[in-house]
Write a protein that holds these residues in place. Structure first.
Motif: not given
Length: 175
Positions: A16-27, A55-66
């Motif tokens: 999970r920690e690795l997935r979290d870091k990957a999601t953050r990097a994609l964001y 996770r790709m949708l999560a990173a994309s949504y974060g980008v949209c919010m930002a």
């Protein structure tokens, strides 16, 4: 782009920690190259691992919010965000959507992205389309479940238990 594609595949990890870091990097990649991240997110629906599109949708949504509220990001609000929202709708919520899902988090990230796009252009979706994006959902996920013959139909019958003993008497009873 290649590194972002590679990082997307890290999302298949069971760590999970690795997935979290990957999601953050994609964001952070998406903050600089939102169109590229959105294309990658849409292509991730073809991956047979629910963590990847989620996770790709999560990173994309974060980008949209930002980016949607940045005064200098007019083209993002006017072009890229509405186009991405339409693509998400077509992929996940349309009646014939190829990648509709019952995955609650994926749906939430997708519907919130669509909600952000509608914030800037309320006429982006018609009333019927808007209703398909709001819970409770009436469809989605696997529509035609397949039936498979039990490959072990001749095993584990008439006392031939998988554990090879009377589990209830010897194990559960002893506990």
């Amino acid at each position: 782009k290649l590194v972002a594609n590679l990082v997307m595949w890290v999302l298949t990890s069971t760590n999970r920690e690795l997935r979290d870091k990957a999601t953050r990097a994609l964001y952070w990649y998406g903050r600089r190259f939102p169109a590229s991240l959105f294309r990658l997110a849409l292509s991730s629906h073809r991956v047979n691992d629910p963590f990847v599109p989620e996770r790709m949708l999560a990173a994309s949504y974060g980008v949209c919010m930002a980016l949607h509220c940045r005064p200098k990001r007019l083209l993002f609000r006017a072009n890229l965000l509405p186009a991405f929202a339409k693509d998400i709708y077509d992929e996940m919520f349309a009646p014939s959507a190829r990648h509709s899902t019952t995955h609650a988090l994926a749906r939430e990230f997708a519907r919130r992205t669509i909600q952000l796009a509608r914030l800037h252009d309320p006429s982006l979706f018609n009333v019927n389309e808007q209703m398909r994006v709001v819970p409770p959902f009436k469809d989605g996920g696997i529509r035609k479940w397949k039936v498979m013959k039990d490959p072990s139909s001749d095993k584990y019958r008439e006392g031939n238990a998988p554990l090879g003993m009377d589990f209830e008497n010897y194990t559960i009873g002893g506990l």
